[in-house]
Scaffold this active site. Structure first.
Site, PDB file in Angstrom:
ATOM      1  N   LYS A  26     -54.471  -4.418  21.090  1.00  0.00           N
ATOM      2  CA  LYS A  26     -55.809  -4.962  20.909  1.00  0.00           C
ATOM      3  C   LYS A  26     -56.563  -5.022  22.237  1.00  0.00           C
ATOM      4  O   LYS A  26     -57.709  -4.573  22.334  1.00  0.00           O
ATOM      5  CB  LYS A  26     -55.707  -6.368  20.301  1.00  0.00           C
ATOM      6  N   ARG A  96     -56.340 -14.714  20.869  1.00  0.00           N
ATOM      7  CA  ARG A  96     -55.563 -13.941  19.893  1.00  0.00           C
ATOM      8  C   ARG A  96     -54.400 -13.228  20.560  1.00  0.00           C
ATOM      9  O   ARG A  96     -54.504 -12.808  21.705  1.00  0.00           O
ATOM     10  CB  ARG A  96     -56.427 -12.831  19.264  1.00  0.00           C
ATOM     11  N   GLY A 105     -50.262 -10.105  11.048  1.00  0.00           N
ATOM     12  CA  GLY A 105     -50.038 -11.446  10.517  1.00  0.00           C
ATOM     13  C   GLY A 105     -48.829 -12.169  11.078  1.00  0.00           C
ATOM     14  O   GLY A 105     -48.477 -13.247  10.622  1.00  0.00           O
ATOM     15  N   MET A 107     -48.265 -13.144  14.347  1.00  0.00           N
ATOM     16  CA  MET A 107     -48.462 -14.119  15.423  1.00  0.00           C
ATOM     17  C   MET A 107     -49.777 -14.856  15.239  1.00  0.00           C
ATOM     18  O   MET A 107     -50.507 -14.600  14.295  1.00  0.00           O
ATOM     19  CB  MET A 107     -48.373 -13.410  16.753  1.00  0.00           C
ATOM     20  N   ARG A 349     -58.084   0.158  16.012  1.00  0.00           N
ATOM     21  CA  ARG A 349     -56.718   0.682  16.174  1.00  0.00           C
ATOM     22  C   ARG A 349     -56.540   1.818  15.190  1.00  0.00           C
ATOM     23  O   ARG A 349     -57.317   1.948  14.249  1.00  0.00           O
ATOM     24  CB  ARG A 349     -55.677  -0.411  15.936  1.00  0.00           C
ATOM     25  N   HIS A 465     -21.769  12.018  -4.913  1.00  0.00           N
ATOM     26  CA  HIS A 465     -22.027  13.195  -5.738  1.00  0.00           C
ATOM     27  C   HIS A 465     -23.419  13.132  -6.351  1.00  0.00           C
ATOM     28  O   HIS A 465     -24.213  14.066  -6.271  1.00  0.00           O
ATOM     29  CB  HIS A 465     -20.952  13.302  -6.827  1.00  0.00           C
ATOM     30  N   SER A 774     -21.533  26.946  10.497  1.00  0.00           N
ATOM     31  CA  SER A 774     -22.520  26.087   9.843  1.00  0.00           C
ATOM     32  C   SER A 774     -21.933  24.681   9.849  1.00  0.00           C
ATOM     33  O   SER A 774     -20.829  24.456   9.343  1.00  0.00           O
ATOM     34  CB  SER A 774     -22.771  26.567   8.422  1.00  0.00           C
ATOM     35  N   CYS A 841     -25.699  22.568   7.412  1.00  0.00           N
ATOM     36  CA  CYS A 841     -25.951  22.559   5.975  1.00  0.00           C
ATOM     37  C   CYS A 841     -25.570  21.226   5.334  1.00  0.00           C
ATOM     38  O   CYS A 841     -25.632  21.065   4.128  1.00  0.00           O
ATOM     39  CB  CYS A 841     -25.263  23.727   5.280  1.00  0.00           C
ATOM     40  N   TYR A 861     -30.818  27.439  12.664  1.00  0.00           N
ATOM     41  CA  TYR A 861     -31.495  27.059  11.416  1.00  0.00           C
ATOM     42  C   TYR A 861     -30.947  25.743  10.882  1.00  0.00           C
ATOM     43  O   TYR A 861     -29.866  25.304  11.275  1.00  0.00           O
ATOM     44  CB  TYR A 861     -31.342  28.155  10.351  1.00  0.00           C
TER      45      TYR A 861
END
Ligand code: PEP
Ligand code: MG
Length: 891
Positions: A26, A96, A105, A107, A349, A465, A774, A841, A861
């Site tokens: 802020k 603030r 919300g 603090m 923000r 599974h 893999s 994989c 990959y």
């Protein structure tokens, strides 16, 4: 000297947006807004370092803070022309909190600070509005009383209620100046009674009290919990912003509002938000009065938009909106106040948004020239993208939560409850939508899972599974929903005293793990337009390829549709459960002799060949990695007497012998038992049949199309080089046989899963026999942690809740343990064969943070379930950009 206080506004801006670590979000943005010429009431920010120092020094402030505060306040006084505590022209301030990241919300805030019995009269005179001044004073006592002095807010409400009763009034807005005066009087007496001290009249005492309360709120229970849930370190601390008050509640030419520069739920480029005339910020959120829309376009007939009610301030705000978007190059969430028709900005923000909005805003902003395509790729959270690929629950729809389990496969589904895979299939064939509910699923349930719209299990974790298969099929799935008990015999499930019978409707949300009674309205996914555009941009910068884990033609086609560049894992055992084949599979397993097995395998060969012809056809020209049979044999065994009898007949064997053989095959610890290459070595004819099916299919396609596929044959569960050498030799032999028989030949590779710690540690030796690796990180996680994939769900949630594991290691790769093994294996493998192809994989191949890890190891990959392919494409692009190694294929 350390600078603890940074001023902003009135031409004296010491902060900038980039200083959010020091000034909080802020404070940094207030300074930034002021420095780009936006109307920001003057103020100063006390840095987060003060918060840290305060706690480090036993709740004592740095000695020189007081002098810096006084200098900061003097600057505000000079800018506004009012003085703190002045009886005639009092300066009022807001105090603030403002942490580095927004903690909505969590603090505390105090407004109207500086009011006391004398300055309130000054405010009466200055504003010409006694009612406003006394209302402001009572608001201040109320906020300060509860936030700083710890007085229960009910005590304040009781006093207002009492005066309303006394005067016969219902609404706060009806109370007069004199009545607010009475409220103030009552408040002060009550505060004295509760705290034993009079309400503080000295503005400096008030200011220190409020600052200390804000720093104190950094450690309140709410904030501590929020930080834990959002991974925010306590050392960050909060900043405190002290700012001249502006009033949105000083009459009909005043207002206050909260808005977004674009619609945060759809992303539409329209000013979106709410405001209230004659109100303070807290009134907009409190819900007592109904806020009104900003843009006339969004106004309903009984509403009064700001555009219409306050055209001048609105026009100014529209300009601010454009300036902010140009400056921040992102959608902003802003707070403003209009005092006597003059606009003031109180906050900006980056705005929180839905997945759909984030996609639309990123693509629109790139098209508008606010950001470039690469930046748009960075802006969309890949995990959120998942939501867009499946139907989701309509956020506006009513729902009744029954229970919550693990969000195992995203998307939402409604349907009638069925308790068996066969019934799921039968009812789905009649066109009914079904939710398959099982305690857990096994490979035999695949047909029912496929037929179902969604799957609910009461046991099992994120790689059980049910979870793996459901993700692969794109079926929503809630797994491990321990709060639900299933009674198969009575065809009923129950949770918390509520029962749902077979045939009744249930809705599941696989993205949150929630289960609802009855239907809930849904929203369908949109895969064209902005989605396709962003994917194209992502593909232009990504380095790693993205493949899919798929075995059925349908999955392979889905994978192609989502942009998969080949198959990274075809789990051949999934092809064995088809009802047309399971008989032959069982015959093969239960045969006591090689001859018996070969006879059964001969029946399976044509099916397997056709499977591969289909896959190669769909994946034309793309790599297809086929993994030979992996799971323990007993998974395929017959269970019922009828099934055992059927196999016995087909083998010409005795039923009791069959039963005994089935018992012999069962294992105490099957996941570490007779599976993977161990099977291929004990019963070489199984892998031989599979290899033959692959080569025959590849040669046939090659002959027919003159574009031969290049199969990649993968051996599972290899722990030693010798295992790979033996199985590889079998495959090479079959290849030569087939090539000779058909008079054709194709290129192929043989590689291995790396899914055991020993394989990682000896990957240099294994690489000598492998064309590719893999990483099977499901099994690698299981074996590295010694954690069962299927049973961990019982205690894993507790481990995560207690922070023992930061994340579920089956979902997001554990970089320090499993990841370290992957890294060792990759290095050792490349040390021996520089160009060895490396992929992943395991389920981690579709998880964005694991994909970032894969980029860091330099894998070639990732492979994941078809529905996660777009998520992986985007995550791989972001990983490439973050590592600075993005490939620009636009040129
Ligand atoms: C793995 O272990 O990571 C893997 C992909 O194989 P499966 O899940 O079939 O054991
Ligand atoms: Mg495995």
């Amino acid at each position: 000297m350390t600078q603890w206080v940074y001023s902003f506004g009135a031409g004296h801006n010491e902060g900038r947006a980039e200083m959010r670590n020091l000034l909080g979000g802020k404070g940094a943005n207030l300074a930034e807004m002021a420095s780009i010429g936006l109307p920001v009431p003057p103020g100063f920010t006390i840095t987060t370092e003060v918060c840290t120092a305060y706690y480090a020094n036993g709740e004592r402030y740095p000695d020189d803070l007081d002098a810096q505060l006084r200098a900061g306040l003097a600057r505000i006084e000079a800018a506004v022309g009012n003085s703190f505590g002045d009886h005639h022209k009092p300066l009022l301030v807001s105090v603030r909190s403002g942490a580095r990241v927004s903690m909505p919300g969590m603090m505390d805030t105090v407004l109207n600070l500086g009011l006391n019995d004398a300055t309130v009269e000054g405010l009466v005179a200055a504003s010409g509005d006694a009612r406003f001044a006394w209302d402001s004073y009572r608001r201040f006592i109320q906020m300060y009383g509860s936030v700083v002095l710890g007085v229960d807010h009910h005590r304040f409400e009781e006093i207002i209620e009492h005066i309303k009763l006394d005067t016969g009034k219902n609404e706060d807005t009806e109370l007069t100046a004199a009545e607010w005066h009475r409220v103030v009087h009552g408040y002060k007496e009550m505060v004295q009674e509760v705290t034993g001290h009079p309400f503080p009249q000295d503005p400096w005492e008030q200011l220190w009290g409020a600052i200390t309360a804000v720093f104190g709120s950094w450690q309140n229970q709410r904030a501590v919990t929020y930080r834990r849930l959002n991974d925010i370190p306590a050392e960050w601390g909060t900043a405190v912003n002290v700012q001249a008050m502006v009033f949105g509640n000083m009459g009909e030419d005043c207002a206050t509002g909260v808005c977004f520069t674009r619609d945060p739920s759809t992303g539409e480029n329209i000013f979106y938000g709410e405001y209230l005339i004659n109100a303070q910020g807290e009134d907009v959120v409190a819900g007592i009065r109904t806020p009104q829309p900003m843009a006339q376009l969004k106004a309903k007939p009984d509403e009064r938009s700001m555009e219409l009610a306050m055209p001048k301030a609105y026009a100014e705000l529209v300009e601010v909106r454009a300036t902010l978007e140009r400056h921040y190059r992102d959608m902003q969430d802003i707070e403003f106040t209009v005092q006597s028709n003059k606009l003031y900005m109180l906050q900006t923000r980056s705005g929180k948004r839905t997945a759909a909005a984030s996609l639309k805003i990123a693509v629109d902003m790139a098209r508008e020239g606010l950001i470039d395509n690469t930046e748009a790729v960075k802006r969309v959270n890949p995990a959120a993208l998942d939501q867009l690929l499946h139907p989701t629950l309509d956020p506006k729809a009513k729902r009744k939560v029954l229970a919550k389990g693990l969000p195992a496969s995203p998307g939402a589904a409604s349907g009638i409850v069925v308790f068996s895979a066969d019934e799921a299939e039968a009812r789905a064939q009649k066109g009914e939508s079904v939710i398959l509910v099982r305690i857990e699923t096994s490979p035999e349930d695949i047909h029912g899972m496929h037929a179902a719209k969604g799957i609910l299990t009461t046991r099992g974790g994120m790689t059980s599974h049910a979870a793996v298969v459901a993700r692969g099929m794109g079926r929503p799935c809630v797994a491990g929903c321990g709060g639900v008990s299933v009674d198969y015999s009575n065809q009923v499930l129950s949770s918390g005293g509520v029962q749902v019978r077979g045939g009744e409707i249930l809705t599941i949300d696989g993205g949150t793990g929630e289960v609802f009674v009855g239907p809930v309205a849904m929203i369908e996914p949109q895969l064209s337009g902005d989605f396709a555009t962003l994917m194209e941009w992502a593909d232009q910068v990504r380095r790693m390829k993205v493949r899919a884990n798929a075995e059925t033609p349908l999955d392979a086609e889905t994978a192609r549709k989502f942009g998969a560049e080949g198959i990274g894992l075809c789990r051949t055992e999934h092809m064995f459960f088809d009802p047309a084949r399971i008989g032959a599979v069982r015959q093969m397993i239960l045969a006591e002799t090689e001859q018996g097995r070969r006879a059964a395998l001969a029946r399976l060969l044509p099916f397997q060949r056709q499977d591969f012809i289909d896959l190669f056809g769909i994946m034309a020209g793309l790599p297809v990695t086929i993994r030979l049979l992996d799971p323990p044999l007993h998974e395929f065994l017959p269970h019922s007497d009828a099934e055992i009898a059927e196999v016995a007949t087909s083998l010409g064997a005795n039923v009791d012998d069959m039963r005994r053989r089935a018992q012999d095959l069962s294992e105490a610890n099957p996941m570490l038992g007779h599976r993977g290459c161990r099977l291929g070595i004990s019963y070489p004819e199984i892998y031989e049949m599979q290899a033959r099916a692959i080569f025959e299919a590849a040669c046939q396609i090659g002959k027919d199309t003159h574009k031969p596929p290049h199969p990649e044959i993968m051996i599972p569960l290899v722990a030693t080089r010798r295992e790979l050498e033996i199985t590889r030799a079998q495959i090479d032999r079959v290849a030569q046989e087939v090539f000779a028989e058909v008079g054709y030949h194709v290129e192929y590779s043989v590689g291995t899963m790396i899914e055991l710690p020993r394989a990682c540690l000896t990957a240099d030796a294994i690489a000598e026999a492998a064309d590719f690796f893999s990483f099977g990180t499901n099994d690698l996680t299981q074996t590295t942690f010694g954690l069962s994939r299927d049973d961990a769900g019982k205690f894993l949630p507790l481990y995560i809740e207690k922070g023992i594991f930061p994340k579920d290691p089956f979902v997001s790769i554990d970089p320090d343990g499993v990841g370290a093994l992957v890294r060792i294996a990759a290095e050792k493998g490349r040390g021996v064969k520089a160009d060895i192809k490396l992929g992943i994989c395991g389920e981690h191949g579709g998880d964005p943070s694991s994909i970032t890890f894969c980029e860091s190891v330099g894998l070639d990959y990732v492979s994941c379930s078809p529905y996660r392919v777009p998520v992986a494409r985007l995550a791989a692009a972001q990983a490439a950009l973050a590592s600075g190694g993005g490939v620009d294929r636009t040129a």
